[in-house]
Design a protein around this motif. Structure first.
Motif, mmCIF file in Angstrom:
data_model
loop_
_atom_site.group_PDB
_atom_site.id
_atom_site.type_symbol
_atom_site.label_atom_id
_atom_site.label_comp_id
_atom_site.label_asym_id
_atom_site.label_seq_id
_atom_site.Cartn_x
_atom_site.Cartn_y
_atom_site.Cartn_z
ATOM 1 N N VAL A 63 11.912 -48.414 7.006
ATOM 2 C CA VAL A 63 11.206 -47.158 7.240
ATOM 3 C C VAL A 63 11.661 -46.179 6.178
ATOM 4 C CG1 VAL A 63 10.788 -45.244 8.820
ATOM 5 C CG2 VAL A 63 11.049 -47.546 9.726
ATOM 6 N N ASP A 64 10.705 -45.679 5.413
ATOM 7 C CA ASP A 64 11.018 -44.756 4.320
ATOM 8 C C ASP A 64 9.848 -43.809 4.106
ATOM 9 O OD1 ASP A 64 13.623 -45.110 3.359
ATOM 10 O OD2 ASP A 64 13.082 -46.957 2.320
ATOM 11 N N ASN A 78 6.428 -44.494 6.318
ATOM 12 C CA ASN A 78 5.788 -45.791 6.525
ATOM 13 C C ASN A 78 6.781 -46.775 7.126
ATOM 14 O OD1 ASN A 78 3.023 -46.072 5.889
ATOM 15 N ND2 ASN A 78 3.456 -45.908 3.703
ATOM 16 N N PHE A 79 6.258 -47.687 7.925
ATOM 17 C CA PHE A 79 7.019 -48.851 8.385
ATOM 18 C C PHE A 79 6.615 -50.034 7.510
ATOM 19 C CE2 PHE A 79 7.131 -52.796 10.864
ATOM 20 C CZ PHE A 79 8.453 -52.804 11.306
ATOM 21 N N TRP A 80 7.616 -50.695 6.935
ATOM 22 C CA TRP A 80 7.373 -51.836 6.062
ATOM 23 C C TRP A 80 7.883 -53.106 6.727
ATOM 24 C CZ3 TRP A 80 5.190 -51.338 1.121
ATOM 25 C CH2 TRP A 80 5.035 -50.024 0.668
ATOM 26 N N PHE A 81 7.091 -54.155 6.638
ATOM 27 C CA PHE A 81 7.467 -55.475 7.143
ATOM 28 C C PHE A 81 7.220 -56.492 6.044
ATOM 29 C CE2 PHE A 81 5.854 -59.504 8.947
ATOM 30 C CZ PHE A 81 7.008 -59.937 9.591
ATOM 31 N N ASP A 82 8.287 -57.122 5.588
ATOM 32 C CA ASP A 82 8.179 -58.121 4.514
ATOM 33 C C ASP A 82 7.371 -57.597 3.325
ATOM 34 O OD1 ASP A 82 9.725 -59.885 5.879
ATOM 35 O OD2 ASP A 82 8.118 -61.271 6.415
ATOM 36 N N GLY A 83 7.568 -56.321 3.003
ATOM 37 C CA GLY A 83 6.966 -55.763 1.805
ATOM 38 C C GLY A 83 5.563 -55.217 1.962
ATOM 39 N N TRP A 84 5.017 -55.183 3.193
ATOM 40 C CA TRP A 84 3.699 -54.581 3.376
ATOM 41 C C TRP A 84 3.711 -53.673 4.605
ATOM 42 C CZ3 TRP A 84 0.058 -55.888 7.403
ATOM 43 C CH2 TRP A 84 0.507 -56.884 8.272
ATOM 44 N N THR A 85 2.734 -52.814 4.691
ATOM 45 C CA THR A 85 2.701 -51.802 5.744
ATOM 46 C C THR A 85 1.588 -52.129 6.741
ATOM 47 O OG1 THR A 85 1.276 -50.421 4.354
ATOM 48 C CG2 THR A 85 3.636 -49.994 4.274
ATOM 49 N N PRO A 86 1.949 -52.619 7.937
ATOM 50 C CA PRO A 86 0.917 -52.984 8.922
ATOM 51 C C PRO A 86 0.312 -51.799 9.658
ATOM 52 C CG PRO A 86 3.099 -53.478 9.781
ATOM 53 C CD PRO A 86 3.297 -53.018 8.376
ATOM 54 N N PHE A 87 0.932 -50.600 9.551
ATOM 55 C CA PHE A 87 0.455 -49.442 10.305
ATOM 56 C C PHE A 87 0.161 -48.276 9.376
ATOM 57 C CE2 PHE A 87 4.042 -51.336 12.847
ATOM 58 C CZ PHE A 87 3.232 -52.156 13.596
ATOM 59 N N ARG A 88 -0.576 -47.332 9.898
ATOM 60 C CA ARG A 88 -0.782 -46.085 9.177
ATOM 61 C C ARG A 88 0.508 -45.263 9.174
ATOM 62 N NH1 ARG A 88 -6.639 -43.900 11.478
ATOM 63 N NH2 ARG A 88 -7.929 -45.595 10.615
ATOM 64 N N PRO A 89 0.703 -44.409 8.187
ATOM 65 C CA PRO A 89 1.897 -43.561 8.169
ATOM 66 C C PRO A 89 1.914 -42.609 9.364
ATOM 67 C CG PRO A 89 0.792 -43.556 6.023
ATOM 68 C CD PRO A 89 -0.147 -44.211 6.980
ATOM 69 N N LEU A 90 3.116 -42.219 9.752
ATOM 70 C CA LEU A 90 3.315 -41.213 10.793
ATOM 71 C C LEU A 90 4.111 -40.048 10.217
ATOM 72 C CD1 LEU A 90 4.288 -43.347 13.935
ATOM 73 C CD2 LEU A 90 2.040 -42.428 13.329
ATOM 74 N N TRP A 105 6.681 -54.834 17.534
ATOM 75 C CA TRP A 105 5.516 -55.511 16.963
ATOM 76 C C TRP A 105 5.932 -56.803 16.247
ATOM 77 C CZ3 TRP A 105 4.634 -56.487 11.740
ATOM 78 C CH2 TRP A 105 3.372 -57.008 11.433
ATOM 79 N N CYS A 106 7.055 -56.788 15.563
ATOM 80 C CA CYS A 106 7.522 -57.984 14.866
ATOM 81 C C CYS A 106 7.615 -59.171 15.824
ATOM 82 C CB CYS A 106 8.896 -57.729 14.239
ATOM 83 S SG CYS A 106 8.882 -56.677 12.786
ATOM 84 N N VAL A 107 8.203 -58.941 16.985
ATOM 85 C CA VAL A 107 8.359 -60.011 17.964
ATOM 86 C C VAL A 107 7.004 -60.389 18.557
ATOM 87 C CG1 VAL A 107 9.440 -60.679 20.142
ATOM 88 C CG2 VAL A 107 10.715 -59.288 18.495
#
Length: 300
Positions: A63-64, A78-90, A105-107
């Motif tokens: 998260v950055d 943004n939330f990043w998962f394995d180098g991509w962002t599955p969600f819109r920024p907050l 969400w990961c699980v």
């Protein structure tokens, strides 16, 4: 070593590089340069073990701040998962809540070697109670009160069921409380430890409650389901625990499963086996002390 054993400066430095956090059966590599996220992790995950940086992790999350003008003006993250962002920024002050939602969400989106239900799980006297809950049903409030009253928390959001033997895997992370529930639990136990409040999220006001040391210390101990309780809080309602027909309970549990359809026949068989070995109940309540007494009787 636990996360809480790190000093504030070392914690922030380790998180900036990426820190391995062991959470139940999963290993997260968590990375952030945001002081607010580091502080909440130290507060809420202080009892959790830090994993060896060598070897495999299940999920790499970060998260950055976003790049560009939104890094500074009406700042967003943004939330990043394995180098991509599955969600819109907050917005930036929702950063820790975003990390928590992202870890869930990961699980839910990837751990299909288990049957996954959207339900809380707690254990007392060797017997686990599963609490599926619709929004506003009072599931998390009841979960928090039970945990603070000596029950072992296995999970607030995700029931993780082994495909081979039907056992329940602990995933004791912070309990997510919303709106009025936050003040209810603050008043219930003054020793409760909370993270910072995220106001005006899509779920309203959200605050996370630190899991008890008992729950974290027993994160390697699986549980056996004994009861499925469908809670429903209503103002002024009497405390009532009534049997629920198993056919109806099956349908409701299936609708609360993240991967029931994806698992196909196995999903059906696992859900049916879970219902067969559990007593199923509808539980109405308005007062926590009465609700807790009824739950103690359930597992006596």
């Amino acid at each position: 070593m636990t996360l809480g054993a790190l000093g504030p400066d070392e914690c922030r430095a380790r998180l900036a590089r990426g820190l391995t956090l062991d959470v139940g059966p999963f290993r997260y590599r968590v990375q952030t340069g945001l002081p607010s996220v580091a502080e909440n992790l130290a507060t809420l995950y202080g009892d959790f073990p830090i994993g060896d940086d060598a070897g495999l992790r299940d999920f790499h999350v970060r998260v950055d701040p976003v790049t560009g003008v939104r890094r500074y003006w009406r700042a967003q993250v943004n939330f990043w998962f394995d180098g991509w962002t599955p969600f819109r920024p907050l917005q930036a002050d929702h950063a820790f809540a975003m990390l928590e939602w992202g870890m869930n969400w990961c699980v839910a989106a990837h751990a299909h070697h288990y049957l996954l239900l959207h339900a809380a799980v707690l254990e007392r006297n060797g017997r686990c109670v599963i609490l599926p809950g619709d929004p506003g049903a009072g599931k998390s409030t009841l979960t928090a009160a039970l945990m603070l009253s000596g029950w072992r928390l296995l999970s607030d959001e995700l029931t993780v069921i082994d495909r081979d033997d039907g056992s329940l895997l602990p995933l004791a992370r912070p309990v997510s409380l919303k709106n009025q529930s936050i003040d209810v639990i603050r008043a219930f136990d003054e020793r409760a430890v909370f993270g910072t409040l995220a106001a005006d999220t899509h779920k309203g006001s959200v605050c996370h409650l630190r899991p008890t040391p008992l729950s974290v210390a027993r994160a390697g101990e699986r549980g056996q389901a004994a009861h499925i309780v469908f809670p429903r809080w209503r103002a002024g309602a009497p405390t009532r625990l009534l049997p629920r027909p198993k056919a109806d309970a099956f349908m409701h549990v299936a609708t609360h499963a993240f991967n029931y359809s994806l698992l196909g026949r196995l999903g059906f068989e696992m859900t049916a086996a879970l219902i067969d070995r559990c007593d199923c109940w509808d539980f109405g309540y308005s007062q926590l002390p009465e609700a807790l007494r009824r739950f103690e009787e359930l597992v006596a």
